[in-house]
Motif scaffolding. Structure first.
Motif, PDB file in Angstrom:
ATOM      1  N   SER A  30      26.751  44.279 -17.694  1.00 24.93           N
ATOM      2  CA  SER A  30      25.872  43.416 -16.896  1.00 24.93           C
ATOM      3  C   SER A  30      26.364  41.970 -16.911  1.00 24.93           C
ATOM      4  O   SER A  30      26.305  41.274 -15.903  1.00 24.93           O
ATOM      5  N   ILE A  31      26.866  41.511 -18.040  1.00 28.39           N
ATOM      6  CA  ILE A  31      27.427  40.155 -18.110  1.00 28.39           C
ATOM      7  C   ILE A  31      28.656  40.046 -17.206  1.00 28.39           C
ATOM      8  O   ILE A  31      28.857  39.047 -16.523  1.00 28.39           O
ATOM      9  N   LEU A  32      29.455  41.090 -17.169  1.00 27.64           N
ATOM     10  CA  LEU A  32      30.630  41.117 -16.299  1.00 27.64           C
ATOM     11  C   LEU A  32      30.234  41.003 -14.834  1.00 27.64           C
ATOM     12  O   LEU A  32      30.829  40.239 -14.072  1.00 27.64           O
ATOM     13  N   PHE A  33      29.202  41.727 -14.414  1.00 32.46           N
ATOM     14  CA  PHE A  33      28.773  41.669 -13.015  1.00 32.46           C
ATOM     15  C   PHE A  33      28.201  40.302 -12.657  1.00 32.46           C
ATOM     16  O   PHE A  33      28.424  39.796 -11.556  1.00 32.46           O
ATOM     17  N   ILE A  34      27.475  39.683 -13.576  1.00 35.92           N
ATOM     18  CA  ILE A  34      26.935  38.341 -13.323  1.00 35.92           C
ATOM     19  C   ILE A  34      28.085  37.347 -13.150  1.00 35.92           C
ATOM     20  O   ILE A  34      28.080  36.519 -12.236  1.00 35.92           O
ATOM     21  N   GLY A  35      29.089  37.437 -14.013  1.00 36.18           N
ATOM     22  CA  GLY A  35      30.241  36.551 -13.903  1.00 36.18           C
ATOM     23  C   GLY A  35      31.029  36.789 -12.633  1.00 36.18           C
ATOM     24  O   GLY A  35      31.488  35.846 -11.981  1.00 36.18           O
ATOM     25  N   ALA A  36      31.189  38.056 -12.247  1.00 34.25           N
ATOM     26  CA  ALA A  36      31.923  38.373 -11.018  1.00 34.25           C
ATOM     27  C   ALA A  36      31.182  37.849  -9.793  1.00 34.25           C
ATOM     28  O   ALA A  36      31.801  37.362  -8.843  1.00 34.25           O
ATOM     29  N   ARG A  37      29.868  37.939  -9.800  1.00 39.27           N
ATOM     30  CA  ARG A  37      29.078  37.438  -8.672  1.00 39.27           C
ATOM     31  C   ARG A  37      29.223  35.927  -8.555  1.00 39.27           C
ATOM     32  O   ARG A  37      29.383  35.383  -7.455  1.00 39.27           O
ATOM     33  N   ALA A  38      29.190  35.228  -9.681  1.00 34.28           N
ATOM     34  CA  ALA A  38      29.353  33.766  -9.668  1.00 34.28           C
ATOM     35  C   ALA A  38      30.757  33.391  -9.197  1.00 34.28           C
ATOM     36  O   ALA A  38      30.929  32.435  -8.432  1.00 34.28           O
ATOM     37  N   TRP A  39      31.760  34.136  -9.642  1.00 31.35           N
ATOM     38  CA  TRP A  39      33.136  33.872  -9.216  1.00 31.35           C
ATOM     39  C   TRP A  39      33.274  34.074  -7.703  1.00 31.35           C
ATOM     40  O   TRP A  39      33.893  33.275  -7.017  1.00 31.35           O
ATOM     41  N   LYS A  40      32.686  35.145  -7.174  1.00 30.46           N
ATOM     42  CA  LYS A  40      32.759  35.447  -5.734  1.00 30.46           C
ATOM     43  C   LYS A  40      32.081  34.346  -4.924  1.00 30.46           C
ATOM     44  O   LYS A  40      32.584  33.914  -3.893  1.00 30.46           O
ATOM     45  N   LYS A  41      30.934  33.892  -5.402  1.00 25.64           N
ATOM     46  CA  LYS A  41      30.213  32.836  -4.691  1.00 25.64           C
ATOM     47  C   LYS A  41      31.039  31.552  -4.658  1.00 25.64           C
ATOM     48  O   LYS A  41      31.144  30.890  -3.621  1.00 25.64           O
TER      49      LYS A  41
END
Length: 135
Positions: A30-41
């Motif tokens: 879940s931490i990985l997905f949160i970080g990936a979403r922030a990176w994509k944004k």
């Protein structure tokens, strides 16, 4: 006399240990997905700002080539900026799905510090440069 222990130790993991391992893995994912979403944004914002920068340079280049003062009512004719062999090869597309103001129609070269093209996500997703002073 020697005492022997007849209890056998079972090999493997208990249900509790397995549950803890699964919970730790789910937390890390879940931490990985949160970080990936922030990176994509952030990546989408950077791509959008680069598109705005390229459009700004295209308008300024056309105005410089044809001696059009910035901020005047003289307009860049429709179709002079976007197309093969022109200032922009293709019309820019916002990576986050926003829409840009049209560059195919007549455009007035903006005054310094004003953008020639804006994104529809400029307010909601902050798709705008931080400092417009030299733009």
């Amino acid at each position: 006399m020697k005492l022997t222990n007849n209890t056998k130790r079972a090999k493997g993991m208990t249900l509790l240990e397995l549950t803890v391992v699964i919970l730790v893995l789910l937390s890390l994912i879940s931490i990985l997905f949160i970080g990936a979403r922030a990176w994509k944004k952030g990546s989408d914002r950077a791509g959008c700002i680069m598109n705005i920068r390229n459009a700004q340079q295209a308008v300024r280049s056309y105005a410089n080539m044809y001696n059009i003062p910035n901020g005047t009512n003289t307009q860049v004719p429709a179709g002079e900026l976007v197309g093969a062999g022109k200032f922009l090869e293709t019309a820019p597309v916002c990576p986050a799905g926003g829409s840009y103001t049209d560059l195919t129609g007549a455009i007035t070269p903006p005054a310094v510090g004003t953008l020639a093209m804006t994104c529809s996500l400029a307010t909601s997703e902050n798709h705008v440069p931080d400092d417009l002073q030299g733009w």
